[in-house]
Design an enzyme around this catalytic site. Structure first.
Site, PDB file in Angstrom:
ATOM      1  N   GLY A 133     -12.996  -3.684   0.728  1.00  0.00           N
ATOM      2  CA  GLY A 133     -14.387  -3.236   0.807  1.00  0.00           C
ATOM      3  C   GLY A 133     -14.788  -2.308  -0.326  1.00  0.00           C
ATOM      4  O   GLY A 133     -15.886  -2.431  -0.879  1.00  0.00           O
ATOM      5  N   GLY A 188      -9.131  -9.005  -0.971  1.00  0.00           N
ATOM      6  CA  GLY A 188      -7.981  -9.595  -0.270  1.00  0.00           C
ATOM      7  C   GLY A 188      -7.623 -11.002  -0.681  1.00  0.00           C
ATOM      8  O   GLY A 188      -6.481 -11.291  -1.048  1.00  0.00           O
ATOM      9  N   LYS A 227     -19.120 -17.872   0.899  1.00  0.00           N
ATOM     10  CA  LYS A 227     -20.558 -17.780   1.155  1.00  0.00           C
ATOM     11  C   LYS A 227     -21.308 -16.907   0.161  1.00  0.00           C
ATOM     12  O   LYS A 227     -20.860 -15.812  -0.180  1.00  0.00           O
ATOM     13  CB  LYS A 227     -20.785 -17.242   2.564  1.00  0.00           C
ATOM     14  CG  LYS A 227     -20.310 -18.207   3.646  1.00  0.00           C
ATOM     15  CD  LYS A 227     -20.668 -17.694   5.020  1.00  0.00           C
ATOM     16  CE  LYS A 227     -20.383 -18.740   6.085  1.00  0.00           C
ATOM     17  NZ  LYS A 227     -20.719 -18.257   7.418  1.00  0.00           N
ATOM     18  N   ARG A 286       0.823  -1.221   0.000  1.00  0.00           N
ATOM     19  CA  ARG A 286       0.000   0.000   0.000  1.00  0.00           C
ATOM     20  C   ARG A 286       0.856   1.270   0.000  1.00  0.00           C
ATOM     21  O   ARG A 286       0.484   2.269  -0.599  1.00  0.00           O
ATOM     22  CB  ARG A 286      -0.961  -0.016   1.198  1.00  0.00           C
ATOM     23  CG  ARG A 286      -2.100  -1.007   0.969  1.00  0.00           C
ATOM     24  CD  ARG A 286      -3.052  -1.112   2.124  1.00  0.00           C
ATOM     25  NE  ARG A 286      -4.297  -1.752   1.700  1.00  0.00           N
ATOM     26  CZ  ARG A 286      -5.294  -2.072   2.502  1.00  0.00           C
ATOM     27  NH1 ARG A 286      -5.191  -1.812   3.800  1.00  0.00           N
ATOM     28  NH2 ARG A 286      -6.392  -2.637   2.036  1.00  0.00           N
TER      29      ARG A 286
END
Length: 400
Positions: free
Chosen positions: A381, A358, A201, A38
């Site tokens: 996100g 990620g 999921k 980053r």
């Protein structure tokens, strides 16, 4: 989307104090940064501002201190890595966000060509509530605001959206590159577009799937999620990870995809094991013959060929989530093989490839192709919310 905001090219930077929002929320162990990706992403913007005579004053969060000062989450720990990667001296301002006297003194004393790093913005509760008084205090430290933290763009915080509404503002080089890549992925892509969505999921990715079926020509569903869809179609998935209560949701998504003329591509065979551990015995089964005591832990070889054929027909691929339990060999095989194939098509100029999230970044790195995709987003996100079609407040603030 990409032309609607200003960049560094639109500002005279010489002699200006540039408040630069960056993402320095990096992993640290024993007081040292263990993954500087980053920092590397924003180094270009930091250097350019400093080289053009501006003073980069960095704003960033670190961890979740919940609005309180917590020295275990001080940004001071990133200073050595920041100095090494940016190649500039960095002055750390131990900022009290209620009284900026110390921060102003550090900024005043900073020499040309150097960098100032302010303390964790989340040490004040007003950061996450976008408090007007905190925004005014932050803005008083600079003349220009540049946001280079796409990964925080889904947060309407003081340092991501508030300051952008007060100071002349624009996107840094990393943010602009990210937005350009996303435009090529979903905004205005070369068609046909294929999306790969994997992971454990369905429940965490319903919004994502429903948005994608309206925008792409083909959607590959992999990972544990695929078991729920296979179960909804009437197959026995044994002891595999499966959200049986989401059967109706899966059927609804498949119906919507049919109406939208989006082809849903599910595994047609699976790699099955009886224990979830490395080097455990495994076998490949067709969907109609999965052992009732086994777990599907990866897509099988026929499924991989089916996905490759679909990729051959696409001009753009968007990828979020692995196709199997890639952390444990041999259940990484489908992810690695498809990733290498997409990279190869990209290298030949036949495919624009955009990936993010990620697990996805880790999976592509594991396959050795992280640098061979057109663009790999390190934003978790924010990348997911963009894929879901949600507005990103940090980007919207720059395009006003």
């Amino acid at each position: 989307m990409t032309a609607a905001f200003k960049t560094l090219d639109d500002f005279e930077l010489d002699g200006k104090r540039v408040l630069l929002r960056v993402d320095l929320n990096v992993p640290v162990a024993n007081g040292k940064v263990t993954d500087a990706t980053r920092i590397e992403r924003v180094a270009h913007t930091i250097k350019e501002i400093a080289n053009k005579g501006g003073l980069p004053i960095l704003l960033a969060h670190f961890g979740r201190p919940k609005g309180k000062v917590n020295k275990d989450m001080s940004l001071q720990v990133v200073v050595p890595a920041l100095e090494t990667i940016a190649g500039k001296p960095v002055s750390f301002a131990d900022t009290d966000w209620n009284d900026l006297t110390a921060a102003k003194a550090v900024i005043e004393a900073a020499e040309q060509g150097s960098v100032v790093l302010l303390e964790n913005t989340r040490f004040h509760p007003g950061e996450e509530t976008n408090d007007a008084d905190l925004v005014a205090r932050m803005a008083s430290l600079g003349d220009i605001y540049i946001n280079d933290a796409f990964s925080a763009a889904h947060r309407a915080h003081a340092s991501t959206t508030g300051i952008a509404q007060v100071l002349p503002s624009g996107a840094g080089r990393a943010m602009a590159a990210e937005l350009k890549a996303l435009e090529a992925g979903l905004g205005n892509p070369k068609k046909p577009v294929i999306a790969i969505v994997g992971g454990a999921k369905v429940s965490t990715k319903i919004d994502l799937l429903e948005n994608l079926i309206e925008k792409v020509e083909a959607l590959v569903i992999g990972g544990g999620m695929a078991n729920t869809f296979i179960y909804a179609l009437g197959y026995d998935v044994g002891k595999s990870l499966c959200e049986r209560d989401l059967k109706e949701t899966a059927l609804r998504i498949m119906d919507k995809a049919e109406d939208a003329r989006c082809a849903i591509i599910l595994p047609i065979d699976g790699v099955v094991a009886w224990h979830f551990e490395a080097n455990t015995p495994f076998r490949t089964y067709g969907l109609d013959a999965i052992d009732k005591d086994g777990m599907v832990l990866d897509a099988g070889p026929q499924s991989v060929e089916k996905i490759k054929t679909a990729i051959n027909e696409a001009k753009t691929i968007i990828w979020n989530g692995p196709l199997g339990a890639f952390e444990i060999a041999p259940f990484d095989k489908a992810t690695v093989e498809v990733a290498k194939y997409a990279a190869e098509r990209t290298h030949k100029g036949l495919l624009t490839s955009v990936a993010g999230g990620g697990d996805t970044v880790a999976a592509l790195a594991h396959a050795g192709v992280k640098d061979e995709f057109t663009y790999v987003s390190t934003a978790g996100g924010a990348f997911l919310e963009w894929m879901e079609g949600k507005p990103l407040p940090g980007v919207e603030a720059l395009t006003r």
